[in-house]
Design a protein around this motif. Structure first.
Motif, PDB file in Angstrom:
ATOM      1  N   ARG A 260       6.030 -17.346 -24.442  1.00 15.24           N
ATOM      2  CA  ARG A 260       6.203 -18.512 -25.286  1.00 15.24           C
ATOM      3  C   ARG A 260       5.132 -19.560 -24.746  1.00 15.24           C
ATOM      4  N   TYR A 261       4.197 -20.134 -25.326  1.00 14.07           N
ATOM      5  CA  TYR A 261       3.285 -20.952 -24.520  1.00 14.07           C
ATOM      6  C   TYR A 261       3.516 -22.314 -25.035  1.00 14.07           C
ATOM      7  N   HIS A 262       3.111 -23.251 -24.089  1.00 19.57           N
ATOM      8  CA  HIS A 262       3.025 -24.796 -24.582  1.00 19.57           C
ATOM      9  C   HIS A 262       1.848 -25.327 -24.033  1.00 19.57           C
ATOM     10  N   LEU A 263       1.404 -26.605 -24.150  1.00 18.23           N
ATOM     11  CA  LEU A 263       0.192 -27.232 -23.454  1.00 18.23           C
ATOM     12  C   LEU A 263       1.007 -28.481 -22.579  1.00 18.23           C
ATOM     13  N   THR A 264       0.275 -28.712 -21.530  1.00 21.18           N
ATOM     14  CA  THR A 264       0.715 -29.639 -20.582  1.00 21.18           C
ATOM     15  C   THR A 264      -0.691 -30.459 -20.094  1.00 21.18           C
ATOM     16  N   THR A 265      -0.351 -31.454 -19.126  1.00 19.06           N
ATOM     17  CA  THR A 265      -1.686 -32.159 -18.693  1.00 19.06           C
ATOM     18  C   THR A 265      -1.754 -32.414 -17.401  1.00 19.06           C
ATOM     19  N   LEU A 266      -2.798 -32.359 -16.677  1.00 13.93           N
ATOM     20  CA  LEU A 266      -3.090 -32.835 -15.331  1.00 13.93           C
ATOM     21  C   LEU A 266      -4.054 -34.075 -15.312  1.00 13.93           C
ATOM     22  N   LEU A 267      -4.276 -34.884 -14.294  1.00  8.83           N
ATOM     23  CA  LEU A 267      -5.141 -35.950 -13.920  1.00  8.83           C
ATOM     24  C   LEU A 267      -5.520 -35.589 -12.478  1.00  8.83           C
ATOM     25  N   VAL A 268      -6.640 -35.133 -12.251  1.00  8.32           N
ATOM     26  CA  VAL A 268      -7.059 -34.845 -11.002  1.00  8.32           C
ATOM     27  C   VAL A 268      -8.504 -35.773 -10.760  1.00  8.32           C
ATOM     28  N   ASP A 269      -8.428 -35.761  -9.174  1.00 17.74           N
ATOM     29  CA  ASP A 269      -9.344 -36.710  -8.684  1.00 17.74           C
ATOM     30  C   ASP A 269     -10.977 -36.721  -8.849  1.00 17.74           C
ATOM     31  N   LYS A 270     -11.324 -37.978  -9.413  1.00 19.37           N
ATOM     32  CA  LYS A 270     -12.677 -38.087  -9.825  1.00 19.37           C
ATOM     33  C   LYS A 270     -13.908 -37.242  -8.886  1.00 19.37           C
ATOM     34  N   ASP A 271     -13.608 -37.284  -7.714  1.00 12.26           N
ATOM     35  CA  ASP A 271     -14.580 -36.647  -6.660  1.00 12.26           C
ATOM     36  C   ASP A 271     -14.415 -35.251  -6.133  1.00 12.26           C
ATOM     37  N   ASP A 272     -12.997 -34.637  -6.503  1.00  8.39           N
ATOM     38  CA  ASP A 272     -12.733 -33.765  -5.837  1.00  8.39           C
ATOM     39  C   ASP A 272     -11.780 -33.079  -6.884  1.00  8.39           C
ATOM     40  N   PRO A 273     -11.871 -32.169  -7.855  1.00  8.67           N
ATOM     41  CA  PRO A 273     -11.056 -31.437  -8.777  1.00  8.67           C
ATOM     42  C   PRO A 273      -9.893 -30.731  -8.102  1.00  8.67           C
ATOM     43  N   SER A 274      -9.848 -30.410  -6.812  1.00 10.53           N
ATOM     44  CA  SER A 274      -8.727 -29.468  -6.406  1.00 10.53           C
ATOM     45  C   SER A 274      -7.584 -30.579  -5.855  1.00 10.53           C
ATOM     46  N   ILE A 275      -7.894 -31.950  -6.067  1.00 18.22           N
ATOM     47  CA  ILE A 275      -6.881 -32.896  -5.818  1.00 18.22           C
ATOM     48  C   ILE A 275      -6.116 -33.497  -6.993  1.00 18.22           C
ATOM     49  N   ILE A 276      -4.908 -33.233  -7.155  1.00 18.03           N
ATOM     50  CA  ILE A 276      -4.106 -33.468  -8.436  1.00 18.03           C
ATOM     51  C   ILE A 276      -3.383 -34.730  -8.122  1.00 18.03           C
ATOM     52  N   LEU A 277      -3.540 -35.723  -8.972  1.00 15.00           N
ATOM     53  CA  LEU A 277      -3.172 -37.080  -8.853  1.00 15.00           C
ATOM     54  C   LEU A 277      -1.683 -37.272  -9.528  1.00 15.00           C
ATOM     55  N   ARG A 278      -1.797 -36.704 -10.742  1.00 19.91           N
ATOM     56  CA  ARG A 278      -0.471 -36.700 -11.802  1.00 19.91           C
ATOM     57  C   ARG A 278      -0.527 -35.432 -12.513  1.00 19.91           C
ATOM     58  N   LYS A 279       0.732 -35.072 -12.991  1.00 18.62           N
ATOM     59  CA  LYS A 279       0.813 -34.061 -13.864  1.00 18.62           C
ATOM     60  C   LYS A 279       2.138 -34.200 -14.796  1.00 18.62           C
TER      61      LYS A 279
END
Length: 341
Positions: A260-279
């Protein structure tokens, strides 16, 4: 949020008289000037089957070849309608190609007769799940290719959606769900990807970077992308990330052990996409409508593309591996879905 079913398999003409469309789903979508352009995955099977056997198409030497399997053969497992399994080699029961649709309003798409067919030994079982990223006036399409050599991520490029150049494999085999960021970040191109099998680790999203879009390295796992609010056996990138004032907005998927799949969201750093700010603190889009809950793969919503308009976001997604829907959300709805990491 408003949801709408916009494309069904009945709208798509089979590529051959002896084929039938099994599903149209998991589309990439981009807006070019005032036109929405969709690259949809179209899965086809042989139209007429005998009760005693299954015939499947594969693409070899620039044409379709048909393999026949007796349903009474004890060496093969036919329990999954999508896959024929054997200890030597598994096969897909359908083969996918891409079809191009165009729309002025983002809801009513007209599909051309042009087909992007498999075109490599790495694509003999089909091509799937494209994502379109515009970079410096060119449109790069990362997509999944399936063959006896595993699940590979390949790249093609176009400037007009009429002529396409294939650029080859860009990640190691048994990988998928690749999305390219639409601009360089501190001199590098970035991508998210997801290994598709693992003996020990979990199926997580990873980040990699490149100087030329073809050779990728410095891989890091996005451990913080795994959701907390419900069980998840795998996550994977979905739509191409979108740059906001607060960081890159990433819409991706999660699946549980029941597929069962659903969609979800991340907000990641402008200068480093490996850094997650919020989810996401809860699912962004779940299967609630009959067309999302009833079909070949029930309770599946899977995105490969989103359009970020001035006041709203259109998220395009496959439903039940059979059709295409769009959910229209405001930026406030997406922002309110984000919590702490």
């Amino acid at each position: 949020m408003k949801k709408r079913l916009i494309v069904t398999k009945e709208q798509i003409k089979p590529s051959r008289p002896d084929f039938k469309v099994f599903g149209v789903f998991n589309p990439a979508v981009i807006k070019v000037n005032d036109e929405y352009i969709m690259i949809a995955r179209v899965a086809e099977t042989v139209a007429t089957q005998k009760d005693s056997q299954i015939v499947i198409p594969v693409y070899r030497d620039n044409d379709y070849t048909f393999l026949k399997f007796s349903k009474t053969d004890p060496d093969y497992d036919f329990s999954d309608v999508r896959v024929i399994r054997n200890h030597r080699q598994n096969y897909l029961t359908s083969i996918s190609h891409f079809r191009i649709g165009r729309s002025k309003d983002g809801y009513h798409f007209t599909f051309s007769e042009k087909r992007l067919l498999p075109d490599s030994p790495y694509e003999e079982f089909g091509i799937e799940d494209p994502r379109i990223t515009e970079i410096d006036g060119k449109y790069y399409i990362a997509y999944t290719a399936v063959s006896a050599y595993g699940i590979n991520v390949r790249l093609m490029v176009t400037t007009d959606f009429k002529r396409f150049e294939r650029l080859g494999n860009i990640f190691h085999f048994d990988n998928k769900d690749v999305v390219l960021f639409p601009q360089k970040i501190n001199g590098y191109y970035y991508a998210y990807h997801r290994p598709s099998t693992s003996e020990f680790g979990r199926l997580d999203m990873w980040v990699a970077r490149s100087t030329n879009l073809l050779h990728w390295g410095e891989h890091k796992v996005l451990t913080g992308a795994r959701i907390n609010y419900t069980a998840s056996v795998r996550v994977g990138a979905g739509a191409v990330p979108y740059l906001t004032n607060d960081g890159w907005l990433v819409i991706y998927h999660s699946a549980d052990s029941f597929n069962r799949y659903h969609l979800t969201t991340l907000l990641v750093d402008k200068d480093d996409p490996s850094i997650i700010l919020r989810k996401s603190k809860e699912p962004l889009i779940t299967a609630t409508e009959p067309y999302e809950k009833e079909g070949l793969m029930p309770d599946v919503v899977f995105t490969c593309g989103a359009i970020f308009e001035e006041t709203e976001v259109k998220i395009y997604y496959g439903v039940c591996d059979e059709g295409i829907a769009v959910a229209t959300l405001t930026y406030a709805e997406i922002k309110s879905n984000l919590g702490a990491v």
